[in-house]
Design a protein around this motif. Sequence first.
Motif, mmCIF file in Angstrom:
data_model
loop_
_atom_site.group_PDB
_atom_site.id
_atom_site.type_symbol
_atom_site.label_atom_id
_atom_site.label_comp_id
_atom_site.label_asym_id
_atom_site.label_seq_id
_atom_site.Cartn_x
_atom_site.Cartn_y
_atom_site.Cartn_z
ATOM 1 N N ASN A 38 0.824 -1.203 0.000
ATOM 2 C CA ASN A 38 0.000 0.000 0.000
ATOM 3 C C ASN A 38 0.861 1.257 0.000
ATOM 4 O O ASN A 38 0.605 2.208 -0.736
ATOM 5 C CB ASN A 38 -0.918 0.003 1.224
ATOM 6 C CG ASN A 38 -1.835 1.214 1.250
ATOM 7 O OD1 ASN A 38 -2.770 1.310 0.483
ATOM 8 N ND2 ASN A 38 -1.547 2.145 2.160
ATOM 9 N N THR A 98 1.123 4.097 -3.245
ATOM 10 C CA THR A 98 0.397 5.332 -2.999
ATOM 11 C C THR A 98 1.072 6.484 -3.730
ATOM 12 O O THR A 98 2.241 6.767 -3.510
ATOM 13 C CB THR A 98 0.341 5.645 -1.489
ATOM 14 O OG1 THR A 98 -0.375 4.595 -0.839
ATOM 15 C CG2 THR A 98 -0.362 6.966 -1.240
ATOM 16 N N GLN A 127 -4.588 10.521 0.836
ATOM 17 C CA GLN A 127 -4.954 9.111 0.758
ATOM 18 C C GLN A 127 -5.879 8.769 1.916
ATOM 19 O O GLN A 127 -5.579 9.023 3.079
ATOM 20 C CB GLN A 127 -3.700 8.229 0.831
ATOM 21 C CG GLN A 127 -4.031 6.747 0.913
ATOM 22 C CD GLN A 127 -2.876 5.936 1.447
ATOM 23 O OE1 GLN A 127 -1.948 6.491 2.003
ATOM 24 N NE2 GLN A 127 -2.942 4.633 1.292
ATOM 25 N N SER A 151 -7.202 5.410 3.223
ATOM 26 C CA SER A 151 -6.934 4.007 2.945
ATOM 27 C C SER A 151 -7.815 3.057 3.735
ATOM 28 O O SER A 151 -7.564 1.867 3.767
ATOM 29 C CB SER A 151 -5.460 3.704 3.228
ATOM 30 O OG SER A 151 -5.119 4.114 4.542
ATOM 31 N N TRP A 169 -7.571 -0.483 9.187
ATOM 32 C CA TRP A 169 -6.405 -1.351 9.291
ATOM 33 C C TRP A 169 -6.338 -1.934 10.703
ATOM 34 O O TRP A 169 -6.808 -1.324 11.661
ATOM 35 C CB TRP A 169 -5.108 -0.584 9.021
ATOM 36 C CG TRP A 169 -4.964 -0.097 7.617
ATOM 37 C CD1 TRP A 169 -5.439 1.063 7.110
ATOM 38 C CD2 TRP A 169 -4.293 -0.766 6.555
ATOM 39 N NE1 TRP A 169 -5.114 1.180 5.776
ATOM 40 C CE2 TRP A 169 -4.399 0.068 5.408
ATOM 41 C CE3 TRP A 169 -3.608 -1.968 6.435
ATOM 42 C CZ2 TRP A 169 -3.858 -0.281 4.181
ATOM 43 C CZ3 TRP A 169 -3.054 -2.312 5.212
ATOM 44 C CH2 TRP A 169 -3.190 -1.466 4.101
#
Length: 547
Positions: free
Chosen positions: A241, A245, A250, A252, A255
């Motif tokens: 990732n 990027t 961003q 994302s 997580w």
Amino acid sequence: MSEKRKSSIRRQVLAEKELSDIKYALDQSSIVAMTDHTERVNSMAAHHESEERLRRMIEHSSYGKLLMDQNGTIQLINREIEKQFGFSREEMLGKNIELLIPHDSRPRSIRLLRKFISNPSPRTMGSGRELYGLRSDGSQFPVEIGLNPLPSEPGIMVLVTVTDITERKQAEIELRRSEGRYRELFDNNPLPMWVYDADTLDFLAVNQATCRQYGYSRDEFLSMKLIEIRPDADVPLLLENVSSTTESLQKSGDWRHRRKDDSILFVEISSHELSFAGRKSRLVLANDVTDRRRAEMELRGSEERYRELASTLERRVAERTVELESVNKELEAFAYSVSHDLRAPLRAMDGFSLALLEDYAERLDGTGKNFLDRIRNASQQMSRLIDDLLSLSRVTRSDIHYAEVNLSSIAKEIVNRYQELQPRKDLVVDMQDGVKVRGDERLLRIALENLLSNAWKFTSKIEDPLITFTSAEHDGSIVHCVADNGAGFDMRFADKLFGAFQRLHSANEFEGTGIGLATVQRIINRHGGRIWADSGVSKGAAFYFTI
């Protein structure tokens, strides 16, 4: 011829020879004396010519220059020294240099002078440890001192160059103050934030909320890499990732992260590309959404509890969404200012300061002054941006103290102050009397200040300007209104009005940073009210709000 006669002749001859020898010696002595005298005259003339050149050089220098002997007694000065210190020429000539040194700095200055006399070589002082000059009125100012030895018959003479570095010091202070405000905004954010190196994944900075969420101290974080807060199984996905990027902003998603005690939490990540200490970096916001994820898993695992949990989840999501929207807007404004508005003034300050130091160390001409003006303009713009950001942050966090507030009185005070600062004879002001509410006087004053400031600004370029403040009941609520007949705006863009750094007019048309209306909305929301606007291009604008 008798012996007596011969003896008399010999004595006469010897006497004549001695007289001749004496005359010759006197003649030679006279020649030597005349030669020595001529050399002394020529030497004195050369010395006088050298002194005259030195005097002219000192007098016509654009820098403050003076000449003193090895005991510190002032022999020559120029007009710039008179202007810097405020003493007349007569008051300084023949006086010790201590006259121009603050009392508490004199022992150190005497030691520096003795050290210089013992090893006379050109040097500059004051760029490291600060030195100060003493004016005739008792005030002090920071200086940079240049010392150059000039050999002379009595001993070493010292040519002293005095540079007033007050403006340079003020610029340094403003820069440190701005950096402190930036650090405060970062450290005190209620959500975890950090900066990491995009290449090495080293943590470069973390705030207090990050330390609380993960259980590590700040020092521990700064010795770690980003992969160390991720479960081992998720590291390959993280590396993929990060390497893929390319967007500056961003989001994302969620997580899995690992705390210091090895417990797992779910975080919602938003990151923004920036330059930190000259390194390619990313600024990250990590919001703990563990409760939300657990609720989702419970919903998937139990259909019977679906309705109850869904209701609870929706309520909690709605509450958190309001909080997150506010914080995310602040984060976006903060990140935007770091990468754009704040970076440009910092680069200008650094670049032109460096140019000044490298290219104009010996003199400061028109170009050098232009550099200084540009530095000051850049730092002032940076200061305004940071101040507005901090004001917005304080409005969000400060406690509310309720009391009766006279909005009419506050509005009149604000407009009267504007009239004193920028008189406008053609302006008509209509302020309704007796408008009172219950709220926080300090915050409501800030809200009216921003609304009336906009009205004042956007009516500055029209004929017959009008600003009004009214209050009336509408649908069971008391609605207050600040209106003007100025530039107005296109209602298609009304949704941008109350966003941080959102402007509907260019900076060339009207100055501002785009924080004012965002601040007003926060204040009105904190008073349980709402705010909206009605306008048209070149038809003025009206801002309505309730308390």
